[in-house]
Design an enzyme around this catalytic site. Structure first.
Site, PDB file in Angstrom:
ATOM      1  N   ASP A 114       0.813  -1.211   0.000  1.00 33.54           N
ATOM      2  CA  ASP A 114       0.000   0.000   0.000  1.00 33.54           C
ATOM      3  C   ASP A 114       0.852   1.271   0.000  1.00 33.54           C
ATOM      4  O   ASP A 114       1.882   1.332   0.676  1.00 33.54           O
ATOM      5  CB  ASP A 114      -0.859  -0.023   1.278  1.00 33.54           C
ATOM      6  N   GLU A 163       1.483  -0.633  -5.031  1.00 26.21           N
ATOM      7  CA  GLU A 163       0.509   0.415  -5.355  1.00 26.21           C
ATOM      8  C   GLU A 163       1.243   1.745  -5.384  1.00 26.21           C
ATOM      9  O   GLU A 163       1.642   2.258  -4.344  1.00 26.21           O
ATOM     10  CB  GLU A 163      -0.618   0.495  -4.315  1.00 26.21           C
TER      11      GLU A 163
HETATM   12  C1  GLC Z   1      -3.882   3.433  -0.397  1.00 26.47           C
HETATM   13  C2  GLC Z   1      -5.206   2.739  -0.321  1.00 26.47           C
HETATM   14  C3  GLC Z   1      -6.247   3.693   0.151  1.00 26.47           C
HETATM   15  C4  GLC Z   1      -5.846   4.192   1.527  1.00 26.47           C
HETATM   16  C5  GLC Z   1      -4.432   4.759   1.515  1.00 26.47           C
HETATM   17  C6  GLC Z   1      -3.900   4.947   2.910  1.00 26.47           C
HETATM   18  O1  GLC Z   1      -3.868   4.414  -1.346  1.00 26.47           O
HETATM   19  O2  GLC Z   1      -5.530   2.185  -1.565  1.00 26.47           O
HETATM   20  O3  GLC Z   1      -7.511   3.103   0.196  1.00 26.47           O
HETATM   21  O4  GLC Z   1      -6.739   5.178   1.931  1.00 26.47           O
HETATM   22  O5  GLC Z   1      -3.527   3.932   0.864  1.00 26.47           O
HETATM   23  O6  GLC Z   1      -3.610   3.722   3.520  1.00 26.47           O
END
Ligand code: GLC
Length: 488
Positions: A147, A219
Site C-alpha cells: 500500500d 501500489e
Molecule cells: C492506499 C489505499 C487507500 C488508503 C491509503 C492509505 O492508497 O488504496 O484506500 O486510503 O492507501 O492507507
C-alpha cells in the site's frame, strides 16, 4: 476502521470484526484446496495511532523513540508561536503534522491524523516490517499488495529539519494535497531500495521454505520511470507488478486513440526491460468503470484488459458490471469512496447473498437483482460470460506469446476502433476489435485472411462460429467488441 481499515493497530492479528487468526488459517486451507492464491494488502507506510508501537513511541519507550517521524516544529519569530516543521499537506487534506500533547512534539502523517507514518530510516522499523511479512508468509500467503509505496519515505535535511514543498500554480487551496508539488514526500530514492530488500526477503523465504514464487504488487501512483525502477535493475530483483493505473485515467469521452496513448505510455518504457506488463482498470479508491465510462463500456474495458499481455487486475464486481452505489454517511463509514466498496452481488436474494446478517455495513446496490453472478452465469453475452471467455483465451498459447516474438501488437485503426492482435505465429492468430465510439464503423482490407467470430458482446449483430473475410469489409456496431480467430 478509520480509512476502511488502513489504520492498523496490530500488524499480526485479525480485527475481531472479521474473525480470528484461526478463521484466517481455515480460509487459507480452503483457498489451497480450490487452487486459489491469496495476496494480502500490506500497509507499511503507517499504523493506527492506537497501535502499541505508536503508544510506546509517544512515551519514548524501549527503543521506540524514533519509530515514527517526530519533530519539535518551528518557532515563528514574529508571533512567538510554535508551527509545524514544514508546509506539507496530507493526502486527505490539512497539515501532515499534528501536535502530540504527551510527547510535546509534532508527528507526521501523510494520510489521516489517525495514521501516523512509520519512520523507515529506523533499522528497527524495517526489521519489524520484515517480521510482519514473515508472519503472514508462515501462514501460507502467496504475496502482498504493498500500500501507498510512494509515501514511505520523506526527505529530511542533515540537521533534522524538513524543507517546504513548492506551491503549484494550478491550485490555490492551501489545505488541498494538490496545493504542493510533492518533491520531498513522494517517490524518494530510498523507496526503490526498500522494494529490492522486500523482494530479497521473499526470495530467501522461498529458498528456505520452498513453494511457489511469492509476488509483490506495488501500489504507486508514480511516473512510469519510477515504476520501472521498482522492477529491479541489472543486479537486484524488485516487485514483479508495479501497478499500472494508466487505463484508470480513461473517461467516457476516451477514444481508441486515447486507449493506445495509455498503452503506449506504459509499453514504451517497459518493453525494453522484458518485464511482465500489468493493467489495472479499477480499485477501491476509484469510481467503477460503469460510472467513469458508462455502463455500456464495461465489457469493452474487460475485453481490453484481458486482451493485453501480462497480468490483468480486476476489482471485484467489474466482471459482472457493478456500478457505484449512492451511500449515506453513517456512524460506521463516511468516505467518498464508499460507493465503489459495496457488497459483492452473488445472487438475486437478500443482501445479494453476500451476508446472512440483517444489514450489511455498506448498502447492497439497488440493481443487485439484475447484476449478480447467478443471474449472469451461463447467459451468452452477459458481462460475466464475456469476462470468463476472455480469461480462457488469455491462457491459450496465442495470448501468452510476447511482442519480441511478434506475438502482440495494438493500434487505433480509426479514431474509435482499437485493434489488438495476439498470435503465436504458427497456427493461431486472434484479432480483437473494440469500437469505443457511438457510430457504426466500416473497415476495409484489414488482413488477407479469413476469420471466425469466437467472442461477441451484447452490441454485436454476429454470432460465434460465423466466418468473416477481412479482405472485404468488417462492420462494427457502436460499442461492439469482438474476438476473431484466424482459420488456418
Ligand atoms: C492506499 C489505499 C487507500 C488508503 C491509503 C492509505 O492508497 O488504496 O484506500 O486510503 O492507501 O492507507
Amino acid at each position: 476502521m478509520s480509512d476502511f481499515g488502513y489504520d492498523i493497530s496490530n500488524f499480526t492479528e485479525v480485527d475481531p470484526i472479521f474473525g480470528t487468526l484461526a478463521d484466517f488459517d481455515a480460509m487459507m486451507v480452503q483457498a489451497k484446496a480450490l487452487n486459489l492464491k491469496i495476496i494480502l494488502d500490506f500497509v507499511p507506510n503507517h499504523s493506527s495511532d492506537e497501535c502499541e508501537w505508536f503508544q510506546k513511541s509517544i512515551n519514548r519507550q524501549d527503543g521506540y523513540d524514533d519509530f515514527y517521524v517526530w519533530h519539535d516544529g518551528k518557532l515563528n519569530a514574529e508571533t512567538g508561536e510554535r508551527e509545524p516543521p514544514s508546509n506539507w499537506v496530507s493526502v486527505f487534506g490539512g497539515s501532515q503534522w499534528t501536535w502530540n500533547e504527551v510527547r510535546q512534539q509534532y508527528f507526521l502523517h501523510q494520510f489521516q491524523v489517525k495514521q501516523p507514518d512509520l519512520n523507515f530510516s529506523s533499522p528497527m522499523v524495517r526489521e519489524h516490517m520484515l517480521d510482519v511479512l514473515g508472519f503472514w508468509l508462515d501462514r501460507g500467503v502467496d504475496g502482498f499488495r504493498i500500500d501507498a509505496v510512494p509515501h514511505i519515505y520523506e526527505h529530511r535535511n542533515a540537521d533534522g529539519s524538513y524543507r517546504d514543498e513548492p506551491i503549484n500554480d494550478w491550485n490555490n487551496d492551501p489545505n488541498s494535497y494538490d496545493y504542493l508539488d510533492h518533491i520531498y514526500t513522494k517517490d524518494q530514492p530510498e523507496t526503490v531500495q526498500l522494494m529490492y530488500e522486500w523482494r530479497d526477503y521473499l526470495v530467501q523465504y522461498q529458498a528456505q521454505h520452498g513453494g511457489p514464487t511469492r509476488v509483490l504488487l506495488a501500489e504507486a501512483y508514480s511516473p512510469v520511470e519510477t515504476l520501472s525502477a521498482y522492477f529491479g535493475n541489472g543486479t537486484r530483483l524488485g516487485t514483479q507488478l508495479p501497478m499500472n493505473f494508466q487505463l484508470m485515467y480513461l473517461s467516457g469521452y476516451s477514444t481508441a486513440k486515447d486507449v493506445v496513448g495509455s498503452i503506449d505510455y506504459w509499453m514504451q518504457t517497459m518493453w525494453t526491460q522484458h518485464q511482465t506488463a500489468n493493467w489495472v482498470v479499477g480499485n477501491h479508491d476509484t469510481q467503477r468503470v460503469a460510472n467513469r465510462m458508462g455502463a455500456h463500456k464495461v465489457d469493452l474495458l474487460n475485453v481490453i484488459v484481458n486482451a493485453l499481455p501480462g497480468a490483468s487486475v480486476t476489482y471485484y464486481g467489474e466482471e459482472i458490471g457493478m456500478s457505484n452505489v449512492e451511500t449515506e454517511c453513517t456512524e460506521i463509514s463516511c468516505d467518498d469512496r464508499d460507493g465503489e466498496r459495496t457488497p459483492m452481488q452473488w445472487a438475486p436474494v437478500k443482501n445479494a447473498d453476500f451476508s446472512t446478517a440483517e444489514n450489511t455495513w455498506l448498502p447492497v446496490s439497488p440493481d443487485y437483482a439484475r447484476y449478480n453472478v447467478q443471474t449472469e452465469r451461463g447467459v451468452a453475452r452477459s458481462s460475466l460470460q464475456i469476462f470468463k471467455s476472455l480469461q480462457q483465451l488469455k491462457s491459450s498459447s496465442a495470448f501468452l506469446a510476447f511482442k519480441e516474438e511478434g506475438g502482440f501488437s495494438y493500434e487505433a485503426v480509426t479514431e474509435q476502433v482499437l485493434q489488438i492482435v495476439r498470435t503465436n505465429k504458427r497456427s493461431e492468430e486472434y484479432r480483437i476489435f473494440v469500437n469505443m465510439g457511438n457510430s457504426i464503423e466500416i473497415l476495409e482490407g484489414l488482413s488477407n485472411k479469413v476469420y471466425e467470430y469466437v467472442l461477441v458482446t451484447a452490441y454485436s449483430l454476429h454470432t460465434p462460429g460465423e466466418t468473416i473475410d477481412l479482405r472485404e469489409r468488417l462492420v462494427l456496431m457502436p460499442y461492439e467488441a469482438i474476438v476473431l480467430r484466424w482459420l488456418a
